[in-house]
Design an enzyme around this catalytic site. Structure first.
Site, PDB file in Angstrom:
ATOM      1  N   TYR A  93      76.849 -27.414  55.536  1.00 57.42           N
ATOM      2  CA  TYR A  93      77.365 -28.477  54.663  1.00 57.42           C
ATOM      3  C   TYR A  93      77.244 -29.770  55.450  1.00 57.42           C
ATOM      4  CZ  TYR A  93      80.847 -30.191  51.169  1.00 57.42           C
ATOM      5  OH  TYR A  93      81.520 -30.839  50.174  1.00 57.42           O
ATOM      6  N   ARG A 146      71.138 -39.277  44.625  1.00 58.16           N
ATOM      7  CA  ARG A 146      72.038 -39.872  45.630  1.00 58.16           C
ATOM      8  C   ARG A 146      72.599 -38.741  46.474  1.00 58.16           C
ATOM      9  NH1 ARG A 146      77.700 -39.518  45.772  1.00 58.16           N
ATOM     10  NH2 ARG A 146      76.881 -38.179  47.336  1.00 58.16           N
ATOM     11  N   LYS A 164      76.898 -26.316  48.497  1.00 58.50           N
ATOM     12  CA  LYS A 164      78.152 -26.321  47.728  1.00 58.50           C
ATOM     13  C   LYS A 164      78.463 -24.908  47.223  1.00 58.50           C
ATOM     14  CE  LYS A 164      79.153 -30.852  47.543  1.00 58.50           C
ATOM     15  NZ  LYS A 164      80.431 -31.562  47.665  1.00 58.50           N
ATOM     16  N   GLU A 235      76.618 -32.980  40.713  1.00 63.79           N
ATOM     17  CA  GLU A 235      76.730 -33.319  42.129  1.00 63.79           C
ATOM     18  C   GLU A 235      75.622 -34.271  42.551  1.00 63.79           C
ATOM     19  OE1 GLU A 235      79.348 -31.579  44.098  1.00 63.79           O
ATOM     20  OE2 GLU A 235      78.817 -33.309  45.313  1.00 63.79           O
ATOM     21  N   ASP A 236      76.003 -35.322  43.203  1.00 64.87           N
ATOM     22  CA  ASP A 236      75.064 -36.249  43.845  1.00 64.87           C
ATOM     23  C   ASP A 236      74.009 -36.836  42.904  1.00 64.87           C
ATOM     24  OD1 ASP A 236      76.680 -35.701  45.964  1.00 64.87           O
ATOM     25  OD2 ASP A 236      75.085 -35.232  47.376  1.00 64.87           O
ATOM     26  N   ASP A 258      81.800 -33.841  40.647  1.00 67.08           N
ATOM     27  CA  ASP A 258      82.520 -33.657  41.906  1.00 67.08           C
ATOM     28  C   ASP A 258      82.659 -34.957  42.689  1.00 67.08           C
ATOM     29  OD1 ASP A 258      83.727 -32.125  43.916  1.00 67.08           O
ATOM     30  OD2 ASP A 258      81.833 -31.923  44.991  1.00 67.08           O
ATOM     31  N   ASP A 259      81.644 -35.797  42.662  1.00 69.48           N
ATOM     32  CA  ASP A 259      81.687 -37.032  43.455  1.00 69.48           C
ATOM     33  C   ASP A 259      82.694 -38.016  42.892  1.00 69.48           C
ATOM     34  OD1 ASP A 259      79.496 -36.448  45.366  1.00 69.48           O
ATOM     35  OD2 ASP A 259      78.422 -36.218  43.483  1.00 69.48           O
ATOM     36  N   ASN A 397      79.366 -39.691  53.805  1.00 68.58           N
ATOM     37  CA  ASN A 397      78.632 -38.625  54.487  1.00 68.58           C
ATOM     38  C   ASN A 397      77.154 -38.990  54.553  1.00 68.58           C
ATOM     39  OD1 ASN A 397      80.944 -36.938  54.548  1.00 68.58           O
ATOM     40  ND2 ASN A 397      80.631 -36.482  52.401  1.00 68.58           N
ATOM     41  N   ASN A 441      87.295 -34.258  52.471  1.00 70.34           N
ATOM     42  CA  ASN A 441      86.061 -33.891  51.769  1.00 70.34           C
ATOM     43  C   ASN A 441      86.409 -33.093  50.526  1.00 70.34           C
ATOM     44  OD1 ASN A 441      83.579 -32.197  51.138  1.00 70.34           O
ATOM     45  ND2 ASN A 441      82.801 -33.483  52.794  1.00 70.34           N
TER      46      ASN A 441
HETATM   47  N1  LIG Z   1      84.154 -37.229  51.405  1.00 74.81           N
HETATM   48  C1  LIG Z   1      83.806 -36.807  50.210  1.00 74.81           C
HETATM   49  O1  LIG Z   1      84.290 -35.791  49.715  1.00 74.81           O
HETATM   50  C2  LIG Z   1      82.808 -37.598  49.436  1.00 74.81           C
HETATM   51  C3  LIG Z   1      82.655 -37.358  48.082  1.00 74.81           C
HETATM   52  C4  LIG Z   1      81.746 -38.119  47.338  1.00 74.81           C
HETATM   53  C5  LIG Z   1      81.004 -39.079  47.982  1.00 74.81           C
HETATM   54  N2  LIG Z   1      81.148 -39.247  49.320  1.00 74.81           N
HETATM   55  C6  LIG Z   1      80.343 -40.228  50.039  1.00 74.81           C
HETATM   56  O2  LIG Z   1      80.635 -41.522  49.598  1.00 74.81           O
HETATM   57  C7  LIG Z   1      79.476 -42.327  49.688  1.00 74.81           C
HETATM   58  C8  LIG Z   1      79.301 -43.071  48.377  1.00 74.81           C
HETATM   59  O3  LIG Z   1      79.126 -42.159  47.330  1.00 74.81           O
HETATM   60  P1  LIG Z   1      79.059 -42.705  45.831  1.00 74.81           P
HETATM   61  O4  LIG Z   1      78.762 -41.551  44.969  1.00 74.81           O
HETATM   62  O5  LIG Z   1      80.226 -43.525  45.520  1.00 74.81           O
HETATM   63  O6  LIG Z   1      77.749 -43.610  45.976  1.00 74.81           O
HETATM   64  P2  LIG Z   1      77.355 -44.842  45.093  1.00 74.81           P
HETATM   65  O7  LIG Z   1      75.952 -45.145  45.413  1.00 74.81           O
HETATM   66  O8  LIG Z   1      77.755 -44.586  43.703  1.00 74.81           O
HETATM   67  O9  LIG Z   1      78.286 -46.022  45.646  1.00 74.81           O
HETATM   68  C9  LIG Z   1      78.141 -46.681  46.862  1.00 74.81           C
HETATM   69  C10 LIG Z   1      78.779 -48.060  46.721  1.00 74.81           C
HETATM   70  O10 LIG Z   1      78.921 -48.668  47.988  1.00 74.81           O
HETATM   71  C11 LIG Z   1      78.473 -50.023  47.896  1.00 74.81           C
HETATM   72  N3  LIG Z   1      78.150 -50.450  49.253  1.00 74.81           N
HETATM   73  C12 LIG Z   1      77.163 -50.022  50.049  1.00 74.81           C
HETATM   74  N4  LIG Z   1      77.232 -50.633  51.251  1.00 74.81           N
HETATM   75  C13 LIG Z   1      78.297 -51.458  51.203  1.00 74.81           C
HETATM   76  C14 LIG Z   1      78.887 -52.341  52.130  1.00 74.81           C
HETATM   77  N5  LIG Z   1      78.400 -52.500  53.356  1.00 74.81           N
HETATM   78  N6  LIG Z   1      79.972 -53.032  51.750  1.00 74.81           N
HETATM   79  C15 LIG Z   1      80.490 -52.880  50.516  1.00 74.81           C
HETATM   80  N7  LIG Z   1      79.981 -52.054  49.601  1.00 74.81           N
HETATM   81  C16 LIG Z   1      78.888 -51.343  49.939  1.00 74.81           C
HETATM   82  C17 LIG Z   1      77.350 -49.950  46.898  1.00 74.81           C
HETATM   83  O11 LIG Z   1      77.051 -51.220  46.393  1.00 74.81           O
HETATM   84  C18 LIG Z   1      77.974 -49.019  45.870  1.00 74.81           C
HETATM   85  O12 LIG Z   1      78.866 -49.718  45.050  1.00 74.81           O
HETATM   86  C19 LIG Z   1      78.322 -41.398  50.046  1.00 74.81           C
HETATM   87  O13 LIG Z   1      78.026 -41.566  51.413  1.00 74.81           O
HETATM   88  C20 LIG Z   1      78.870 -40.009  49.809  1.00 74.81           C
HETATM   89  O14 LIG Z   1      78.379 -39.085  50.750  1.00 74.81           O
HETATM   90  C21 LIG Z   1      82.032 -38.531  50.036  1.00 74.81           C
HETATM   91  O1  LIG Z   2      78.855 -33.186  49.977  1.00 74.83           O
HETATM   92  C1  LIG Z   2      79.841 -33.609  50.563  1.00 74.83           C
HETATM   93  O2  LIG Z   2      80.060 -33.378  51.757  1.00 74.83           O
HETATM   94  C2  LIG Z   2      80.886 -34.414  49.852  1.00 74.83           C
HETATM   95  C3  LIG Z   2      80.407 -35.186  48.701  1.00 74.83           C
HETATM   96  O3  LIG Z   2      80.192 -34.410  47.570  1.00 74.83           O
HETATM   97  C4  LIG Z   2      79.287 -36.136  48.971  1.00 74.83           C
HETATM   98  O4  LIG Z   2      78.474 -36.323  48.075  1.00 74.83           O
HETATM   99  O5  LIG Z   2      79.235 -36.682  50.068  1.00 74.83           O
HETATM  100 MG   LIG Z   3      78.539 -34.959  46.484  1.00 71.65          MG
END
Ligand SMILES: NC(=O)c1ccc[n+]([C@@H]2O[C@H](COP(=O)([O-])OP(=O)(O)OC[C@H]3O[C@@H](n4cnc5c(N)ncnc54)[C@H](O)[C@@H]3O)[C@@H](O)[C@H]2O)c1
Ligand SMILES: O=C(O)C[C@H](O)C(=O)O
Ligand SMILES: [Mg+2]
Length: 536
Positions: A93, A146, A164, A235-236, A258-259, A397, A441
């Site tokens: 993962y 994404r 996943k 997802e993603d 999920d996101d 991530n 996460n």
């Molecule tokens: N920890 C978790 O469980 C988890 C879950 C889902 C997503 N994520 C992570 O979160 C991140 C974003 O996912 P998402 O689905 O929201 O993506 P997304 O592309 O929908 O959103 C990203 C956002 O960040 C903005 N952005 C990028 N760089 C920036 C900066 N320097 N300053 C301000 N804003 C900025 C973009 O304009 C956009 O609005 C990914 O890296 C993903 O891996 C983590």
């Molecule tokens: O995949 C993960 O680790 C969490 C989340 O769903 C992501 O998109 O980053």
């Molecule tokens: Mg995800």
């Protein structure tokens, strides 16, 4: 299960026990001569797996080794994953799965999961019949646009649904044959991939607009037909499609994103748990989000009902949440504000990120940007100046894209931060004190949601399920963990926690008349009956 013999049995990943076949079984199944003399049990086999794994010099080699094990001996793979989840989860993962996706067409060994391309249009129902399992209950689907914070990886994104699903099995105990990873390979906007001679995906630009939506519609309909009980986990996807698809199906199809939703619940749980450390009341918190994509928007949209449940009115709840984007605090002065962000626009004047922290004094800062360095020294120092114990959750991530490292967060806050991140960080020793960052996460949430939906046969997945999942997860953080500053439980307990979440989800399903059948007398036993315990 089909009776297999000899080499065919050894080549079947589900029934293969390899050196654990007993003498009697070796005789019965025609295995004599096909195995070395020694008979070893699964514990010994695990020792060998772990020794081999630890010997590999890179994480990507470990990923490949584990994936080969899954394709060779499913019981041993899952037993080892369950028993050593803390060590192995980062290899199947985030963060390693990110590297694996980048390289997937190059490290490809054996097809896994199910692929759909625009060439299957009109035929998806019949294509699904090629999947050998008849009782699929959980589908994780991506279109690869994404992948974590790594962007558009096209069909290489298949690593995500596969990872996943492994965790559905390990962390919630869903039977592997009830799970299906799916890649909707609609092309890729990643030109380098399209031009890579080894790229295995549909090497054309992405389908967009109606062409895209009608293909997803056909897939979703085909699933209803072939696997009417299945839960679809999106997802993603890119943020735009993630919301479009959720709005399109959530009211009529058993699905969630999920996101957006899983992430929201895990973040809310972390915020709840942080109150046990800071001794603040949740209803008093101010929360700032960096990024306006799927994850950050999902968090804000789940915070609203959570604040309301804590007694705040609509306007007050909105006022506790602020968004910052690349231009600074999101105010009415910003052009082109996304429709879902509009309700959270600040009434203050435009200002930079750091100035917004100074002005608003948020208790909690959440990053969902996919951008390393987005929480720089000035940001963290300002959070630490405003709050005695600032809460900072860097969701992005994989590790290379996390807003800041754990070490930076502790150093720049003089060890006062309460820190969690989407990918794991090792403990950090600063000023002779060891700090324990937690992993925020959605793996703490989605397996339990899936298990609960399966156990209740809920028709739909609703917001309240994520709220109760967040509460349950927060309650599962032990006082010892709280004392050492961790806002999430040790991942070693995730299986038990997922079952707890599943029970709460079932309760919502029955309370909201979404469940199939009558409320069982013993919900716990009902959930327990579904659990897969890997072994021979
Ligand atoms: N920890 C978790 O469980 C988890 C879950 C889902 C997503 N994520 C992570 O979160 C991140 C974003 O996912 P998402 O689905 O929201 O993506 P997304 O592309 O929908 O959103 C990203 C956002 O960040 C903005 N952005 C990028 N760089 C920036 C900066 N320097 N300053 C301000 N804003 C900025 C973009 O304009 C956009 O609005 C990914 O890296 C993903 O891996 C983590
Ligand atoms: O995949 C993960 O680790 C969490 C989340 O769903 C992501 O998109 O980053
Ligand atoms: Mg995800």
């Amino acid at each position: 299960m089909k009776s297999l013999y000899g080499k065919t049995l050894l080549n079947d990943p589900v029934q293969n026990k390899s050196t654990a076949f007993t003498r009697e079984e070796r005789e019965h199944y025609g295995l004599q001569g096909l195995l070395p003399y020694g008979v070893t049990d699964i514990k010994k086999q695990q020792q060998r797996v772990l020794a081999n794994l630890r010997n590999k010099s890179s994480n990507i080699e470990k990923y490949i080794y584990l994936n080969d094990l899954l394709e060779r001996n499913q019981q041993l793979f899952y037993r080892t994953l369950v028993d050593h989840i803390g060590e192995i989860m980062p290899l199947v993962y985030t963060p390693t799965v990110g590297e694996a996706c980048v390289k997937l067409s190059h490290i490809f060994r054996k097809p896994q999961g199910f692929y759909i391309t625009p060439e299957d249009r009109g035929e998806i129902i019949s294509r699904l019949k090629n999947w050998p399992e008849t009782d699929v209950q959980i589908i994780v689907v991506t279109d690869g646009e994404r992948i974590l914070g790594l962007g558009d990886l096209g069909a290489n994104g298949m690593g995500i649904p596969i990872g996943k699903i492994s965790l559905y099995v390990a962390c919630a105990g869903i039977y592997p044959d009830r799970c299906m990873p799916v890649m909707l390979d609609v092309g890729t906007g990643n030109q380098a991939l399209r031009e890579d001679p080894l790229y295995l995906g549909y090497p054309y630009p992405r389908l967009v607009g109606q062409d895209y939506l009608s293909l997803v519609d056909e897939f979703v309909e085909a699933v209803q037909h072939r696997y009417p009980d299945a839960l679809i986990q999106f997802e993603d996807f890119s943020s735009r499609n993630a919301f479009t698809l959720l709005d399109r199906y959530a009211a009529s199809v058993r699905c969630f994103n999920d996101d957006i939703q899983g992430t929201a619940a895990v973040t809310l749980a972390g915020i709840y748990a942080s109150c046990r450390i800071t001794h603040k009341s949740f209803a008093d918190l101010k929360i700032m989000l960096l990024g306006t994509g799927s994850a950050a928007t999902g968090v804000a949209e789940l915070l609203l009902p959570a604040f309301k449940a804590a007694g705040l009115g609509e306007a007050e709840a909105h006022s506790r949440i602020s968004f910052v984007d690349r231009r600074g605090l999101v105010t009415a002065a910003h052009e082109l504000i996304k429709p879902r962000i509009c309700p959270f626009v600040s009434e203050r004047e435009a200002m930079s990120f750091v100035d917004a922290i100074t002005a608003i004094q948020p208790d909690v800062l959440i990053g969902a940007t996919g951008t390393a360095g987005a929480f720089n020294e000035a940001v963290i120092r300002e959070m630490a100046r405003c709050q005695e114990r600032p809460v900072i959750i860097a969701l992005s991530n994989p590790t290379s894209h996390t807003e800041c490292t754990a070490e930076q967060a502790y150093r720049w806050s003089e060890g006062r931060v309460i820190f969690a991140s989407g990918s794991p960080f090792a403990p950090v020793t600063f000023n002779k004190r060891t700090h324990y960052p937690a992993q925020g996460n959605n793996v703490y949430i989605y397996p339990g949601i899936g298990l609960g939906v399966m156990a209740s046969r809920a028709r739909l997945v609703v917001e309240r399920m994520f709220l109760v999942a967040a509460e349950e997860l927060a309650n599962r953080v032990l006082s010892g963990e709280i004392e050492r500053g961790s806002i999430y439980p040790d991942i070693a307990r995730v299986r038990d926690i997922s079952q707890g979440i599943a029970i709460k989800v079932c309760q919502v399903a029955w309370q909201d008349s979404l469940a199939g059948g009558n409320l069982p007398e013993d919900l716990e036993a009902n959930v327990q009956a579904l659990i897969y315990e890997p072994g021979y």
